[in-house]
Design a protein around this motif. Structure first.
Motif, mmCIF file in Angstrom:
data_model
loop_
_atom_site.group_PDB
_atom_site.id
_atom_site.type_symbol
_atom_site.label_atom_id
_atom_site.label_comp_id
_atom_site.label_asym_id
_atom_site.label_seq_id
_atom_site.Cartn_x
_atom_site.Cartn_y
_atom_site.Cartn_z
ATOM 1 N N GLN A 58 0.813 -1.208 0.000
ATOM 2 C CA GLN A 58 0.000 0.000 0.000
ATOM 3 C C GLN A 58 0.852 1.265 0.000
ATOM 4 O OE1 GLN A 58 -2.671 -1.545 3.347
ATOM 5 N NE2 GLN A 58 -4.094 -0.265 2.189
ATOM 6 N N ASP A 88 -2.849 3.130 -4.088
ATOM 7 C CA ASP A 88 -3.514 4.218 -4.805
ATOM 8 C C ASP A 88 -3.145 5.558 -4.184
ATOM 9 O OD1 ASP A 88 -5.136 4.631 -2.524
ATOM 10 O OD2 ASP A 88 -6.698 3.305 -3.284
ATOM 11 N N GLU A 89 -3.718 6.608 -4.720
ATOM 12 C CA GLU A 89 -3.325 7.959 -4.306
ATOM 13 C C GLU A 89 -3.708 8.284 -2.868
ATOM 14 O OE1 GLU A 89 -1.320 10.008 -6.127
ATOM 15 O OE2 GLU A 89 -1.198 8.179 -7.316
ATOM 16 N N SER A 90 -4.545 7.476 -2.254
ATOM 17 C CA SER A 90 -4.933 7.746 -0.872
ATOM 18 C C SER A 90 -3.973 7.111 0.134
ATOM 19 C CB SER A 90 -6.355 7.235 -0.605
ATOM 20 O OG SER A 90 -6.406 5.819 -0.621
ATOM 21 N N THR A 91 -3.115 6.180 -0.315
ATOM 22 C CA THR A 91 -2.245 5.479 0.628
ATOM 23 C C THR A 91 -0.762 5.572 0.290
ATOM 24 O OG1 THR A 91 -2.490 3.390 -0.587
ATOM 25 C CG2 THR A 91 -4.029 3.794 1.240
ATOM 26 N N ARG A 92 -0.381 5.569 -0.979
ATOM 27 C CA ARG A 92 1.029 5.459 -1.323
ATOM 28 C C ARG A 92 1.799 6.704 -0.925
ATOM 29 N NH1 ARG A 92 1.944 5.048 -7.679
ATOM 30 N NH2 ARG A 92 4.068 4.760 -6.879
ATOM 31 N N ARG A 138 -3.271 4.962 7.678
ATOM 32 C CA ARG A 138 -3.925 6.258 7.517
ATOM 33 C C ARG A 138 -4.010 6.604 6.034
ATOM 34 N NH1 ARG A 138 -2.582 11.916 10.729
ATOM 35 N NH2 ARG A 138 -4.297 13.105 9.817
ATOM 36 N N THR A 139 -5.093 7.209 5.651
ATOM 37 C CA THR A 139 -5.251 7.707 4.284
ATOM 38 C C THR A 139 -5.332 9.231 4.316
ATOM 39 O OG1 THR A 139 -7.663 7.506 4.406
ATOM 40 C CG2 THR A 139 -6.445 5.615 3.532
ATOM 41 N N GLY A 140 -5.151 9.835 3.154
ATOM 42 C CA GLY A 140 -5.334 11.284 3.065
ATOM 43 C C GLY A 140 -4.041 12.062 3.208
ATOM 44 N N ARG A 172 -0.849 11.350 5.812
ATOM 45 C CA ARG A 172 -0.582 9.930 6.028
ATOM 46 C C ARG A 172 0.900 9.571 6.125
ATOM 47 N NH1 ARG A 172 -1.823 10.891 0.733
ATOM 48 N NH2 ARG A 172 -0.461 9.979 -0.891
ATOM 49 N N ASN A 210 2.253 6.554 8.558
ATOM 50 C CA ASN A 210 2.385 5.254 7.919
ATOM 51 C C ASN A 210 3.826 4.754 7.857
ATOM 52 O OD1 ASN A 210 -0.363 5.221 7.684
ATOM 53 N ND2 ASN A 210 -0.406 5.770 5.525
#
Length: 386
Positions: A39, A44-48, A353-355, A358, A362
């Motif tokens: 991840q 995707d753009e919310s996690t990487r 965490r997303t956003g 993060r 993370n």
């Protein structure tokens, strides 16, 4: 160089899998570690938080500040060597050497702590928490994969960096990253105070084995000094440490950093990993218990800025997932502690965490996953290390 005999993995060769000891299935643990890596590096753009740059480079993005930091780059290299991903390691290291390494001026030999994603520098100043992670990640890469041609001659790069960290300033060429008079790491080279979360005695024990021979005694002294410093800077009841502290351990609040906040979270993780690797400091068991007891029963959504005595401010934590991850990692120092399993369970039951913010959370999350699964390891040279 002989080390004081301890109970950690350095002496036993055994890394505890606390997740498994607390009842989680080994296949689920392995899958969770792999999923977390995927991840952060492929998601995707919310996690990487990892992004490629050109054909052979890549960087970790501080998603909250939209910059590339030595903190994140050195963390990414440590993650990659632990996951046996030389491809990612080399991409990150080449970006670092291409854009962050300073060849001239008072900080020559160090790395610029903040750059834009195109490689242009936001600062020409270094941050020692990046340098110490770079050095150990490079040593581990040298031992795990072997050295190549510069800049992939990992061991030489690590020794050169550590030489700068210790000896700069001796020829009026800048400032060292460790204070020569007390062997304590500085917040930045040209200051006279520290950051408790920078103190990694378990790293310095290994530097004392692998740095240039002339510096090995210094690094052994630094390991002892840092363990003593943490006793001074962590509150005797709550276990909380300030972000910045003077060399006597008292909080440095000159710029508003004398409280327990984002940097401070790493202290719990560092104590856990030092105990796991070396197990030479009995104080760490009680310190882990104190930190975990303080946060027991507090919902992560209500984590805040605190004085080190534990008084809360109105300001909420910017990185609650990072905080609960480091508190879980502290369980390595006190696996049978009253809040140890609860702290690990909280991490297991919390997603990445997303956003926007993060990145920091993370990074600490993956380190905790690696450590608690027995996969944050010392990669040793082929010869006997004792």
């Amino acid at each position: 160089m002989l080390l004081k005999q301890g109970t950690g993995a350095y002496y036993t060769g055994n890394y505890r899998n606390l997740f498994m000891e607390y009842g989680y299935k080994n296949e689920d643990i392995h899958a969770r570690v792999e999923q977390t890596w995927e991840q952060l590096f492929y998601g995707d753009e919310s996690t990487r938080i990892y992004f490629e740059s050109g054909d052979d480079m890549g960087y970790l993005l501080d998603t909250g500040n939209i910059d590339v930091r030595t903190e994140g780059m050195s963390y990414g290299m440590m993650m990659a060597v632990q996951m046996d991903r030389k491809d990612f390691f080399d991409r990150i290291w080449k970006w670092t050497m291409t854009y962050m390494y300073m060849n001239e001026g008072e900080n020559a030999g160090y790395f610029a702590w903040s750059c834009n994603t195109d490689g242009s520098r936001r600062s020409n100043g270094p941050a020692p928490d990046g340098e110490e992670y770079f050095a150990l990640a490079l040593f581990f890469a040298s031992h795990r994969w072997g050295d190549g041609l510069a800049p992939f001659d990992y061991g030489n790069q690590a020794r050169s960096l550590l030489h700068s960290c210790v000896h700069k300033g001796e020829n009026n060429d800048g400032s060292p990253m460790w204070e020569p008079s007390n062997q304590l790491i500085k917040f930045i080279p040209n200051c006279d105070y520290s950051d408790p979360s920078y103190h990694l005695p378990h790293f310095y024990e290994l530097f004392a084995l692998w740095a240039n021979p002339v510096d090995r005694i210094f690094w052994k002294k630094a390991a002892d000094a840092s363990r003593n410093y943490l006793k001074l800077s962590c509150h005797p009841v709550t276990g909380l440490a300030p972000e910045y502290a003077y060399y006597d351990g008292t909080p440095n609040d000159e710029r508003g950093y004398g409280h327990f906040f984002s940097d401070s979270y790493r202290v719990a993780a560092n104590i856990g990993l030092d105990s796991e690797w070396f197990g030479v400091d009995e104080w760490q068991h009680e310190e882990a218990n104190r930190i975990q007891a303080f946060f027991a029963g507090i919902d992560p959504s209500d984590y805040r800025r605190y004085t080190i005595a534990g008084e809360p401010f109105d300001e909420k934590s910017l990185h609650p997932v990072g905080l609960l991850a480091t508190n879980a990692m502290a369980s390595l120092a006190a696996p049978a502690g009253p809040n140890a399993k609860e702290s690990v369970d909280l991490l297991w039951n919390t997603p990445l965490r997303t956003g926007v913010r993060r990145y920091y959370d993370n990074c600490l999350y993956l380190f905790a996953m690696l450590a608690l699964s027995g996969n944050f390891r010392m990669w040793m040279p082929a010869e006997n290390h004792s």
